[in-house]
Design an enzyme around this catalytic site. Structure first.
Site, PDB file in Angstrom:
ATOM      1  N   GLU A 127      -2.090  24.481  44.052  1.00 41.62           N
ATOM      2  CA  GLU A 127      -3.550  24.602  44.088  1.00 41.62           C
ATOM      3  C   GLU A 127      -4.141  24.430  42.691  1.00 41.62           C
ATOM      4  OE1 GLU A 127      -5.463  24.672  46.687  1.00 41.62           O
ATOM      5  OE2 GLU A 127      -3.670  24.565  47.958  1.00 41.62           O
ATOM      6  N   SER A 213      12.518  12.281  33.547  1.00 43.56           N
ATOM      7  CA  SER A 213      11.893  11.608  34.692  1.00 43.56           C
ATOM      8  C   SER A 213      12.695  10.467  35.298  1.00 43.56           C
ATOM      9  CB  SER A 213      10.507  11.100  34.293  1.00 43.56           C
ATOM     10  OG  SER A 213       9.631  12.165  34.053  1.00 43.56           O
ATOM     11  N   SER A 343       5.090  14.878  45.769  1.00 46.67           N
ATOM     12  CA  SER A 343       4.455  15.455  44.589  1.00 46.67           C
ATOM     13  C   SER A 343       2.961  15.483  44.850  1.00 46.67           C
ATOM     14  CB  SER A 343       4.765  14.619  43.336  1.00 46.67           C
ATOM     15  OG  SER A 343       4.061  13.384  43.375  1.00 46.67           O
TER      16      SER A 343
END
Length: 451
Positions: A127, A213, A343
């Site tokens: 959130e 990543s 994601s």
């Protein structure tokens, strides 16, 4: 070829040492030796050798097999499918008492609290990203059992190479909520000094290598670390996490093959959650998942129910014991389901149905399964559940609010921690940035950064 090389070496030696008699004594010896070798290699001088008959086993060095006299290609579905090992059913009942790990109450409660605390942190940080407070986030919904069950089976000094969805491993190792938040916010308390995107955690004290990543790059790196541990007789194992999508990368092949041939104490832990971002497993591979690949590399393999924390624990515990004792790799494929979006950059409703997600969320969730187990043992009840949910949310919110109040690291840290002595080119860039900010600083939120 060998004769020619020997003569060439002798001739070169003669030129270097300047013998007045052609090749010199050493050269003559080499020439005579080479001539004798040539004579021995001629077919008419070679004694008859006896080769195995066609009835014997093949002698090829690259495979262990039998001869056949019928043309037949191996079918990919040669077996019905590798079975899925589990300990608990969906209601949290032990299926086979002999497989019950008999963990003490406090340890099972730690498993549960770690999973639920991770779930609470995920909801708040998700959130937070949606509100624009952080730039990016990846939730762990539905996969908590794979993280915590495997982490509980390891020694605290075992080295962890994660992909990006293994925050539960750090959670089980008591990584502070404040540092989770600091990393996602990139503030002055972040161990990476704000130079990584969110969810790229790392902690030397907890033997958790910083996430990077690029997909699957951690796999060959983990094998190298395991080989080093073997050579040092360190009595530790390396565990390397990755998804079924990463298993399609070339780095996975290289890592598996090196680990097998070098006999490294490593556990390859594949979280097969059904989707590689938007690519379903039906489009990711045609074989029987990832565990089926292990035998081809000579790796002992198993497929487990990733939503059964005890199945994950048992498999990891045994793999760890044998990997250290026998110096060999193991492959665990944990079958699970990614309930959340890949994601915050992904909208999974574009490629899967709400009903599909709801099934896994409501009917086969690792947290609810473990809660059923705890309640059946009398170790947990509704009042404790309510109190813990309130307490865990309070913990996360306190860390969240603290992270928001802290400034960002100084921009000067962009240039540090790469070289022991900063090279001239990098120093010029640092000076250029300083001049730019001095001239145009009012266009940047420099008051948000540490001075």
């Amino acid at each position: 070829m060998a004769v020619a090389v020997a003569v060439a070496v002798a001739a070169a030696a003669a030129r270097v040492w300047g013998s007045s008699r052609g090749l010199g004594q050493a050269g003559l010896l080499l020439r005579r030796s080479a001539a004798r070798g040539l004579a021995r290699s001629l077919p008419q001088r070679q004694e008859q050798q006896h080769f195995p008959s066609l009835d014997d086993k093949p002698q090829f060095p690259g495979a262990s097999a039998e001869f056949i006299d019928k043309l037949e290609f191996i079918q990919p579905n040669v077996i019905s499918g590798i079975p899925v090992y589990r300990v608990m059913d969906r209601q949290g009942q032990i299926i086979n008492p002999s497989e019950d790990p008999h963990l003490p109450q406090e340890k099972v409660l730690k498993l549960y609290r770690s999973m639920t605390l991770l779930n609470t942190m995920d909801r708040i940080l998700y959130e937070s990203q949606r509100q624009g407070r952080i730039s990016f986030y990846m939730t762990n919904y539905g996969e908590e059992g794979t993280h915590v069950g495997s982490a509980a089976a390891l020694d605290n000094t075992d080295l962890v190479f994660g992909q990006y969805r293994e925050a539960g491993v750090l959670m089980y190792r008591d990584y502070p909520l404040e540092l989770f938040m600091a990393q996602c916010y990139g503030n002055v308390s972040d161990l990476g000094k704000g130079r990584q995107m969110p969810v790229h955690y790392g902690c030397r004290e907890r033997h958790f290598v910083t996430i990077s990543s690029p997909l699957a790059t951690q796999i060959p790196q983990a094998v190298g670390a395991a080989y080093a541990a073997k050579r040092a007789n360190a009595n530790r194992v390396v565990i390397c996490y990755f998804g079924e999508g990463a298993a399609s990368e070339g780095d996975a092949h290289a890592g598996f093959n090196f680990a097998a041939t070098l006999e490294c104490p490593i556990i390859f832990f594949c979280r097969n959650n059904g989707y590689a971002i938007s690519t379903p497993t039906s489009e990711q591979y045609r074989g029987d998942g990832i565990a089926a690949r292990g035998p081809g590399y000579g790796i002992l393999s198993i497929r487990v129910d990733g939503n059964d924390v005890f199945a994950v624990y048992n498999a990891t515990k045994e793999a760890r014991r044998r990997a250290v004792a026998e110096n060999q790799p193991f492959l665990i494929e944990a079958m699970t389901y990614r309930i959340g979006h890949h994601s915050t950059s992904d909208d999974s409703s574009a490629y899967r149905s709400v009903d599909e997600v709801n099934y896994w969320d409501k009917q086969d969730h690792p947290i609810s399964r473990l809660r059923h187990y705890l309640q059946s043992r009398g170790w947990w009840d509704d009042e404790q559940e309510k109190a813990w949910r309130k307490q865990s949310r309070k913990k996360v919110m306190e860390a969240f609010e603290q992270a928001e109040r802290k400034p960002k690291p100084s921009p000067s840290l962009l240039f540090s921690d790469v070289y022991q002595e900063m090279p001239a080119q990098l120093r010029k860039q640092q000076e250029a940035l300083a001049r730019h900010l001095q001239t145009y600083g009012e266009h940047y939120p420099l008051d948000h950064f540490e001075k």
